[in-house]
Design a protein around this motif. Structure first.
Motif, PDB file in Angstrom:
ATOM      1  N   LEU A  78      -7.762  -5.441  42.523  1.00 47.37           N
ATOM      2  CA  LEU A  78      -7.227  -6.787  42.336  1.00 47.37           C
ATOM      3  C   LEU A  78      -6.712  -6.982  40.913  1.00 47.37           C
ATOM      4  O   LEU A  78      -5.587  -7.462  40.701  1.00 47.37           O
ATOM      5  N   LEU A  79      -7.526  -6.615  39.933  1.00 47.01           N
ATOM      6  CA  LEU A  79      -7.137  -6.839  38.538  1.00 47.01           C
ATOM      7  C   LEU A  79      -5.948  -5.977  38.147  1.00 47.01           C
ATOM      8  O   LEU A  79      -5.072  -6.418  37.386  1.00 47.01           O
ATOM      9  N   THR A  80      -5.893  -4.768  38.686  1.00 48.68           N
ATOM     10  CA  THR A  80      -4.751  -3.902  38.376  1.00 48.68           C
ATOM     11  C   THR A  80      -3.481  -4.430  39.035  1.00 48.68           C
ATOM     12  O   THR A  80      -2.394  -4.378  38.446  1.00 48.68           O
ATOM     13  N   LEU A  81      -3.602  -4.938  40.253  1.00 54.40           N
ATOM     14  CA  LEU A  81      -2.454  -5.553  40.928  1.00 54.40           C
ATOM     15  C   LEU A  81      -1.912  -6.725  40.114  1.00 54.40           C
ATOM     16  O   LEU A  81      -0.699  -6.830  39.870  1.00 54.40           O
ATOM     17  N   LEU A  82      -2.796  -7.602  39.687  1.00 59.53           N
ATOM     18  CA  LEU A  82      -2.356  -8.762  38.904  1.00 59.53           C
ATOM     19  C   LEU A  82      -1.759  -8.330  37.568  1.00 59.53           C
ATOM     20  O   LEU A  82      -0.774  -8.913  37.094  1.00 59.53           O
ATOM     21  N   TYR A  83      -2.334  -7.290  36.977  1.00 62.65           N
ATOM     22  CA  TYR A  83      -1.768  -6.773  35.722  1.00 62.65           C
ATOM     23  C   TYR A  83      -0.339  -6.284  35.948  1.00 62.65           C
ATOM     24  O   TYR A  83       0.564  -6.572  35.145  1.00 62.65           O
ATOM     25  N   ASP A  84      -0.114  -5.554  37.038  1.00 67.49           N
ATOM     26  CA  ASP A  84       1.232  -5.045  37.332  1.00 67.49           C
ATOM     27  C   ASP A  84       2.220  -6.188  37.528  1.00 67.49           C
ATOM     28  O   ASP A  84       3.364  -6.129  37.056  1.00 67.49           O
ATOM     29  N   ILE A  85       1.780  -7.230  38.226  1.00 68.89           N
ATOM     30  CA  ILE A  85       2.666  -8.378  38.458  1.00 68.89           C
ATOM     31  C   ILE A  85       2.977  -9.087  37.141  1.00 68.89           C
ATOM     32  O   ILE A  85       4.149  -9.390  36.836  1.00 68.89           O
ATOM     33  N   ALA A 122      -5.966 -13.490  50.962  1.00 72.09           N
ATOM     34  CA  ALA A 122      -5.883 -13.275  49.517  1.00 72.09           C
ATOM     35  C   ALA A 122      -4.436 -13.069  49.076  1.00 72.09           C
ATOM     36  O   ALA A 122      -4.004 -13.619  48.055  1.00 72.09           O
ATOM     37  N   VAL A 123      -3.690 -12.295  49.861  1.00 70.93           N
ATOM     38  CA  VAL A 123      -2.283 -12.057  49.528  1.00 70.93           C
ATOM     39  C   VAL A 123      -1.493 -13.363  49.582  1.00 70.93           C
ATOM     40  O   VAL A 123      -0.681 -13.662  48.698  1.00 70.93           O
ATOM     41  N   GLU A 124      -1.744 -14.164  50.608  1.00 68.89           N
ATOM     42  CA  GLU A 124      -1.062 -15.453  50.722  1.00 68.89           C
ATOM     43  C   GLU A 124      -1.422 -16.366  49.554  1.00 68.89           C
ATOM     44  O   GLU A 124      -0.553 -17.057  49.008  1.00 68.89           O
ATOM     45  N   PHE A 125      -2.688 -16.357  49.164  1.00 69.65           N
ATOM     46  CA  PHE A 125      -3.147 -17.175  48.045  1.00 69.65           C
ATOM     47  C   PHE A 125      -2.425 -16.778  46.758  1.00 69.65           C
ATOM     48  O   PHE A 125      -1.903 -17.631  46.023  1.00 69.65           O
ATOM     49  N   ASN A 231     -20.271 -15.840  51.431  1.00 71.19           N
ATOM     50  CA  ASN A 231     -19.310 -16.870  51.030  1.00 71.19           C
ATOM     51  C   ASN A 231     -19.243 -17.004  49.507  1.00 71.19           C
ATOM     52  O   ASN A 231     -18.176 -17.246  48.942  1.00 71.19           O
ATOM     53  N   ARG A 232     -20.399 -16.850  48.868  1.00 74.74           N
ATOM     54  CA  ARG A 232     -20.427 -16.904  47.400  1.00 74.74           C
ATOM     55  C   ARG A 232     -19.601 -15.763  46.818  1.00 74.74           C
ATOM     56  O   ARG A 232     -18.850 -15.952  45.854  1.00 74.74           O
ATOM     57  N   ASP A 233     -19.717 -14.571  47.397  1.00 71.87           N
ATOM     58  CA  ASP A 233     -18.931 -13.430  46.924  1.00 71.87           C
ATOM     59  C   ASP A 233     -17.437 -13.700  47.073  1.00 71.87           C
ATOM     60  O   ASP A 233     -16.640 -13.370  46.187  1.00 71.87           O
ATOM     61  N   GLU A 234     -17.058 -14.296  48.206  1.00 76.17           N
ATOM     62  CA  GLU A 234     -15.644 -14.623  48.424  1.00 76.17           C
ATOM     63  C   GLU A 234     -15.166 -15.657  47.416  1.00 76.17           C
ATOM     64  O   GLU A 234     -14.058 -15.559  46.887  1.00 76.17           O
ATOM     65  N   ALA A 235     -16.021 -16.663  47.154  1.00 78.31           N
ATOM     66  CA  ALA A 235     -15.645 -17.705  46.197  1.00 78.31           C
ATOM     67  C   ALA A 235     -15.388 -17.104  44.820  1.00 78.31           C
ATOM     68  O   ALA A 235     -14.446 -17.507  44.120  1.00 78.31           O
ATOM     69  N   HIS A 236     -16.198 -16.141  44.421  1.00 78.03           N
ATOM     70  CA  HIS A 236     -16.007 -15.517  43.119  1.00 78.03           C
ATOM     71  C   HIS A 236     -14.720 -14.695  43.079  1.00 78.03           C
ATOM     72  O   HIS A 236     -14.069 -14.605  42.032  1.00 78.03           O
ATOM     73  N   PHE A 237     -14.353 -14.110  44.199  1.00 75.00           N
ATOM     74  CA  PHE A 237     -13.115 -13.340  44.289  1.00 75.00           C
ATOM     75  C   PHE A 237     -11.922 -14.241  43.971  1.00 75.00           C
ATOM     76  O   PHE A 237     -11.052 -13.887  43.163  1.00 75.00           O
ATOM     77  N   TYR A 238     -11.910 -15.431  44.565  1.00 77.62           N
ATOM     78  CA  TYR A 238     -10.794 -16.344  44.335  1.00 77.62           C
ATOM     79  C   TYR A 238     -10.865 -16.997  42.957  1.00 77.62           C
ATOM     80  O   TYR A 238      -9.829 -17.328  42.361  1.00 77.62           O
ATOM     81  N   ALA A 243      -8.533 -17.501  37.511  1.00 78.78           N
ATOM     82  CA  ALA A 243      -8.633 -17.331  36.063  1.00 78.78           C
ATOM     83  C   ALA A 243      -7.456 -16.522  35.532  1.00 78.78           C
ATOM     84  O   ALA A 243      -6.882 -16.848  34.480  1.00 78.78           O
ATOM     85  N   CYS A 244      -7.069 -15.493  36.260  1.00 79.41           N
ATOM     86  CA  CYS A 244      -5.947 -14.651  35.827  1.00 79.41           C
ATOM     87  C   CYS A 244      -4.628 -15.424  35.891  1.00 79.41           C
ATOM     88  O   CYS A 244      -3.812 -15.359  34.960  1.00 79.41           O
ATOM     89  N   LEU A 245      -4.403 -16.141  36.986  1.00 80.74           N
ATOM     90  CA  LEU A 245      -3.143 -16.867  37.154  1.00 80.74           C
ATOM     91  C   LEU A 245      -2.973 -17.960  36.097  1.00 80.74           C
ATOM     92  O   LEU A 245      -1.896 -18.114  35.515  1.00 80.74           O
TER      93      LEU A 245
END
Length: 284
Positions: A78-85, A122-125, A231-238, A243-245
């Motif tokens: 995820l972090l590498t994808l966002l870095y590339d974008i 996640a991709v849609e988000f 659900n907590r794990d998913e919440a942290h993912f988003y 935070a990155c965006l």
């Protein structure tokens, strides 16, 4: 694995202690008591929740056998994808990623991260908020507020199923008492019969109370707790994506923007700075 281990411990301790005290295992086999307790609890859950939630509870049973997917490697991707974008937008401008966010399945950037690409939500988000950033007509604090509103609604929706399961767990001991009372009614109707028959009916009634409490605190309540953890794990993912965006929209350089997301993660799944650097180099 933890589910199987927990079940073994529960049954091992309860049945082991019962047999060790001289009990007969087959005395605990009371399928009609199980029907009364579980059937009544299911009916109460259906009454107390929308049909979509009740169906979701049934479907969520499969989650017991699947571990959380939010592991360190997924966060690395995820972090590498966002870095590339972010790196592409910094070099070529925000309009350069328009094709990537409109058709992520055919995007060279997203295609490098199949673990993220197969998570359609996640991709849609990610794409939705990148699209807003490309439009360029929203302030960073407004974007952050919008993300917070969406995530709050999503998390409330996700909490409906664990809440329904927790409610069912709360009712199980009561339905165990109902089964016990019905057993006593049967016993009273058998007065005057053989003592062995009376003993069998009384034992069945007591097992009803036992099963109601066991199902509630040994299985259903822990199931609700397990779903809450997922659900907590998913919440942290988003929250990591958010935070990155937001950091990127505030003009933070790509590598630092990604660092904002890395810092919000739990230590158990947080990649180290060195691991992230190695991932960057491996994907080049």
């Amino acid at each position: 694995m933890n589910i199987i281990l927990g079940i073994i411990v529960i049954f091992g301790c309860i049945i082991g202690g019962f047999v060790g005290g001289g009990g007969q295992v087959m005395a605990l086999f009371q399928p009609l008591e199980v029907l009364i307790i579980c059937g009544a609890s299911l009916g109460a859950m259906i009454i107390g929740n929308p049909l979509s939630v009740s169906i979701g509870v049934v479907k969520s049973a499969g989650a017991l056998m699947t571990p959380s997917k939010y592991k360190k490697q997924l966060y690395l991707d995820l972090l590498t994808l966002l870095y590339d974008i972010f790196n592409k937008t910094r070099r070529e401008g925000l309009m350069a990623i328009e094709g990537d966010i409109e058709e992520p399945e055919s995007s060279p950037i997203f295609s490098n991260y199949p673990s993220i690409l197969k998570d359609h939500h996640a991709v849609e988000f990610i794409c939705d908020y990148l699209r807003i950033m490309v439009a360029g007509n929203m302030a960073p604090h407004e974007l952050e507020a919008l993300i917070d509103q969406e995530l709050e609604g999503h998390h409330q929706e996700q909490a409906l199923i664990p809440s329904a399961i927790s409610g069912a767990a709360d009712g199980l001991p009561g339905f165990g008492i109902v089964a016990a009372v019905l057993g006593i009614v049967i016993t009273m109707g058998s007065l005057g019969g053989p003592p062995e028959e009376l003993g069998h009916h009384v034992a069945a009634a007591l097992v009803g109370t036992l099963l109601g409490i066991l199902f509630a605190y040994g299985f259903i309540a822990p199931f609700s707790s397990y779903l809450n953890h997922k659900n907590r794990d998913e919440a942290h993912f988003y929250s990591c994506i958010k935070a990155c965006l937001v950091a990127s929209m505030n003009g933070v350089p790509p590598q630092i923007a990604v660092e904002f997301g890395r810092k919000v993660l739990y230590h158990s799944v947080r990649p180290s700075f060195k691991e992230l650097e190695e991932q960057y180099r491996a994907k080049k």
